[in-house]
Design an enzyme around this catalytic site. Structure first.
Site: not given
Length: 282
Positions: A35-36
């Protein structure tokens, strides 16, 4: 990739980057996951240079929360960011962000009320304060945040608008859609806390949310669908449901309407782990 840990070095480093193009910031607390990295890739598409901050912000943790246990993996995170082409890693120690005598707090009313703001008093003051400081420290042209923390994104957008931290009429704060595991669970650094048994239970969260949205869109009353959603999670093995609510997407006003622009927000606990998620009804 340059790693910077002091403000004295940060200012010339960011000034140098801006001489050759635009600068995007991706604020994180580390323990990076896909996600990051998706945020980083989105930032690279829209800016010439990307800076990432890693700072486990003590001011957004409550007295009984997981500040000490929060995963810290700086060497691994740094390698991941370098592989993604990040230009600068801003990784300050706490006393560089909050020096001795620090006494300023930012509070954003309205969008911070209820949901996680109700369950975690002071949390969004800590978020708004640190993000404001990061914006002033890095001075990015653009900033990228994940939509999993939708309420946080709303708080940051309101804070940036109210304090004139971005240029008028410029969409400088970008929300990036939630990245999910194969079974639908939203990616989160806190997923690492889950045992194998708890992780299997956690998969019930996105399934129950999808079911509740289908029921609402099929005509079931919102309040009834939310009660059934909570009961489903408890039956699946969750220990408690902090909230299950429908709110407007922009201003986070509670709603009992299955409007496609509204969103479903859920927070639930398995053992000591608190999971959050949200989805549009449309």
């Amino acid at each position: 990739m340059e790693t910077v840990t002091t403000l004295a070095r940060l200012r010339p480093a960011t000034d140098a980057l801006r001489t050759s193009g635009s600068l995007a910031l991706v604020p994180t607390m580390g323990a990076l996951h896909e996600g990051h990295l998706t945020l980083v890739r989105e930032a690279r598409e829209k800016a010439d240079h990307v800076a990432v901050s890693i700072f486990v912000n003590p001011r957004q943790f409550g007295p009984n929360e997981d500040l000490d246990a929060y995963p810290r993996q700086m060497a691994r995170d740094s390698a991941l960011l370098e592989a993604e082409g990040v230009a600068l890693l801003w990784a300050p120690p706490p006393d560089e962000v909050y020096p001795k005598g620090y006494a300023t707090n930012i509070s954003v009313e309205g969008v911070s009320s209820g949901l996680c703001g109700g369950d975690r008093p002071g949390h969004f003051d800590g978020v708004a304060t640190v993000v404001c400081k990061l914006f002033n420290q890095v001075r990015p042209d653009l900033a990228f945040f994940g939509e999993k923390d939708w309420q946080q994104l709303a708080v940051i957008r309101r804070m940036a608008r109210d304090l004139d931290l971005t240029r008028p009429h410029v969409d400088a704060i970008h929300g990036v859609p939630i990245v999910r595991e194969a079974d639908g669970l939203a990616m989160s650094s806190r997923n690492a806390y889950l045992s194998a048994e708890q992780r299997a239970i956690a998969a019930a969260l996105p399934r129950a949310m999808s079911g509740a949205i289908a029921e609402m869109r099929g005509g079931m009353a919102v309040k009834t669908a939310l009660r059934e959603l909570s009961a489903t999670l408890l039956a699946a093995g969750f220990d408690s449901v902090d909230y299950a609510e429908v709110r407007t997407g922009a201003d986070l006003i509670p709603s009992v309407e299955a409007d496609p622009e509204n969103r479903l927000f859920v927070a639930a606990r398995i053992g000591g782990t608190r999971l959050i998620d949200n989805r549009a009804l449309g």
